[in-house]
Structures are given as structure tokens and as C-alpha cells.
Design a protein around this motif. Structure first.
Motif, mmCIF file in Angstrom:
data_model
loop_
_atom_site.group_PDB
_atom_site.id
_atom_site.type_symbol
_atom_site.label_atom_id
_atom_site.label_comp_id
_atom_site.label_asym_id
_atom_site.label_seq_id
_atom_site.Cartn_x
_atom_site.Cartn_y
_atom_site.Cartn_z
ATOM 1 N N LEU A 278 41.359 -106.051 49.779
ATOM 2 C CA LEU A 278 40.085 -105.106 49.104
ATOM 3 C C LEU A 278 40.305 -103.514 48.812
ATOM 4 O O LEU A 278 40.240 -102.562 48.473
ATOM 5 C CB LEU A 278 39.738 -104.816 50.655
ATOM 6 N N LEU A 279 41.762 -103.539 49.074
ATOM 7 C CA LEU A 279 42.374 -101.971 48.708
ATOM 8 C C LEU A 279 43.338 -101.963 47.473
ATOM 9 O O LEU A 279 43.291 -101.330 46.573
ATOM 10 C CB LEU A 279 43.801 -101.552 49.366
ATOM 11 N N ARG A 280 42.498 -103.268 46.346
ATOM 12 C CA ARG A 280 43.095 -103.236 45.159
ATOM 13 C C ARG A 280 41.719 -102.709 44.173
ATOM 14 O O ARG A 280 40.924 -102.458 44.635
ATOM 15 C CB ARG A 280 43.121 -104.513 44.590
ATOM 16 N N PRO A 281 41.987 -102.009 42.680
ATOM 17 C CA PRO A 281 41.061 -101.397 42.114
ATOM 18 C C PRO A 281 39.562 -102.685 42.170
ATOM 19 O O PRO A 281 39.486 -103.056 42.296
ATOM 20 C CB PRO A 281 41.365 -101.336 40.594
ATOM 21 N N TRP A 282 38.403 -101.515 42.159
ATOM 22 C CA TRP A 282 37.444 -101.657 42.506
ATOM 23 C C TRP A 282 36.689 -102.034 41.055
ATOM 24 O O TRP A 282 37.039 -100.647 39.808
ATOM 25 C CB TRP A 282 36.675 -101.208 43.095
#
Length: 320
Positions: A92-96
Motif C-alpha cells: 500500500l506504500l506504492r504510488p497511488w
């Protein structure tokens, strides 16, 4: 109406449905409409391809099934898929993503229906766990045939709109991809592409989606809501979530009742919630969940004329 809830939710549904079948004589496969969301799409599809509720419970409990039901389950369930990996916070810390034009347009056209929590989920990074292999058996068994009266709820990833596969006017889809789409937890499972459109878990819109049948003129709707709490009474780490799901369920029930439909909802009581625990994808709790769900459902049948008369003709149930 079969709601979301992961693996423990499927066990809860199996316990409830088995109790309804054994204690009232009503076969859930006879329902004129079956609506499934996320975990409920798996349960609903199994019912609609011919698996008795008692066999669903027996298979999860580790007990023998009927010959016919067991044969169907053997064909449609994954045999060598292995346990699912645990969700990773790192994923979930990957780019949104940025808001899509479709999302902005939908929000502008229907501002009163705009739900920030749904919009936020459309921006989450794409899930990376591929679950397509888990539906291979179902696809080989059912192919392009869509069972009568089955509806599967999913959410369009571009704008967060609910799509009900199997309902008139819905995009065409094979059953297996529709079930996968309904189960595609955002940020965890890979979105499912149907007709060049990506879909994610139907629970993004609602854990139950009970209001999708409000225009069907049904006599009775039985809702099995795995993610809420009976009477909205829940404390503990998951209390806020369960109370929130219960409140949304109450709004959906009000819409159904305003349309003249009788409604009975079955939600986990204290024993079922303890058995289910906090991990929706736990694969070691099914036995305890089924036992608790069965016992709580028997108690609810004893106190509900509508449930007690399910085995009778539906007109008699409505009169009750």
C-alpha cells in the motif's frame, strides 16, 4: 443475499445456510434470486451450480459430503492453489493513482451520491496477488453459461460504480471472472478485467448490497451479513467496522421494506464473532465458525416466524 467477509465469512454463511436447510426444510438453492458480494459470490455461485448448503458446511468442516454435491465441489474448488499470502502493508506504500476522469465526472454528475471512502479505494495501488487460478475449476465446469437468478456484485475500478453482473443491462461476463472480480480486494488482489474494464471487490460499495433487489417485487429477502454484528452491538478491535456495516445494512433494509418486501437479516452474534476473530482470510477457523453460526441461526429461527416457515410455500412465509 450473501455478503462479504473473506474465508471466515464463507464459513459463517455455510453454517447459517446449513441451519436454515436442516431446521426449516428450505433448500437455499430454491431461492428465486441469489445475490453474492465478495465471499458471498463464491457461496452464491456454488449454490447456483447445484451444491447443497449442507455440503458447503460439510466440506469446510472436513466432513463427508453427498456424492453429487461433493463431485461438484471437487470440480469447482481449487485443488492445488495453496494458501493465500498475507496482505502486505508495503504494497500500500506504492504510488497511488490520481483521480480518473471517469471518477471526477461521476462525482460531478451525482454529488449527493459521492462517497469519499469509495473514491479513495479507486486510487489505491493495484493489487499484486493473482487469484485467477482459483477459479479455473469453476470456469471449466460452467463455461459461458450464467446460472438463472444469480447476481454478482463488483465495483468498477475507474470510478467506483457498483456493477451487478447477471442483472438485466449489466455488462456481459462469464461466471468465473465475475466471481473473481467480486472478490478482488483492492490493494491486495489483482483487479479483474472483463470486457477491457477493471473491477474490484463488490464490498467496496457495500458489504451486503441488499438493495439491488428492491425493484424485484420479492416476497421475502434473507440477508446473511458476515461483516456486521447482530443488533449493531460489537466492541473490540473490529467493533467500529462491524457497527458501520450494520448501519449501512439497516439503510438497505429500509429501502427494501419501503418497496413492500419482508426482510430477515442474520448477522454474527458474540459466539460467531469470537470464532471468526480479526483475520478475514484465516483458514483455520472454519469449524468453530460453522458451529457458532449454526447454533445462533437455530436460536433466530425459533424467534422468527418468517424463518421458521421458510420450508412452507413462500406465500405462507410472507403471511407469517
Amino acid at each position: 443475499m450473501l455478503g462479504a467477509g473473506g474465508i471466515v465469512g464463507q464459513a459463517y454463511q455455510a453454517g447459517v445456510l446449513a441451519a436454515l436447510q436442516r431446521e426449516t426444510g428450505w433448500d437455499p438453492r430454491r431461492a428465486s434470486v441469489v445475490v453474492g458480494t465478495s465471499a458471498g459470490s463464491v457461496t452464491g455461485a456454488a449454490l447456483r451450480v447445484g451444491v447443497p448448503a449442507t455440503d458447503l458446511a460439510a466440506s469446510l468442516y472436513g466432513m463427508p459430503t453427498s456424492r453429487r454435491g461433493g463431485a461438484i465441489l471437487q470440480r469447482i474448488l481449487p485443488s492445488e492453489a495453496g494458501p493465500l499470502p498475507s496482505p502486505s502493508v508495503r504494497s500500500l506504500l506504492r504510488p497511488w493513482a490520481l483521480p480518473s476522469p471517469a471518477l471526477l465526472t461521476r462525482a460531478a454528475r451525482r454529488p449527493l451520491a459521492f462517497r469519499p471512502e469509495v473514491a479513495a479505494i479507486t486510487l489505491m495501488p493495484r493489487g499484486q496477488v493473482d487469484i485467477s487460478e482459483r477459479a479455473r475449476g469453476l470456469d471449466e465446469h460452467i463455461g459461458g453459461h450464467w446460472p438463472d437468478g444469480l447476481r454478482i456484485c463488483a465495483v468498477r475500478r475507474t470510478d467506483g460504480a457498483r456493477v451487478v453482473f447477471g442483472r438485466p443491462g449489466a455488462p456481459p461476463a462469464r461466471l468465473a471472472p465475475a466471481v473473481l472480480a467480486s472478490c478482488a480486494i483492492p490493494g491486495y488482489f489483482r483487479p479483474v478485467t472483463i470486457e477491457e474494464t477493471e473491477y474490484v471487490d463488490g464490498g467496496v460499495h457495500s458489504a451486503t448490497n441488499a438493495d439491488v433487489v428492491r425493484s424485484d417485487g420479492l416476497d421475502l429477502v434473507v440477508i446473511i451479513s458476515s461483516m456486521s454484528a447482530a443488533r449493531g452491538a460489537a466492541n473490540g478491535a473490529d467493533g467500529l467496522l462491524r457497527r458501520s456495516v450494520h448501519r449501512r445494512l439497516e439503510r438497505e433494509i429500509s429501502r427494501l421494506e419501503d418497496a413492500g418486501t419482508a426482510v430477515v437479516s442474520l448477522e454474527p452474534g458474540p459466539e460467531s464473532r469470537r470464532a471468526m476473530g480479526l483475520r478475514a482470510m484465516a483458514e483455520d477457523r472454519s469449524t468453530r465458525v460453522i458451529e457458532a453460526a449454526y447454533a445462533e441461526t437455530v436460536d433466530q429461527i425459533d424467534g422468527s416466524p418468517l424463518l421458521a416457515s421458510l420450508g412452507a410455500p413462500i406465500a405462507a412465509a410472507s403471511a407469517g
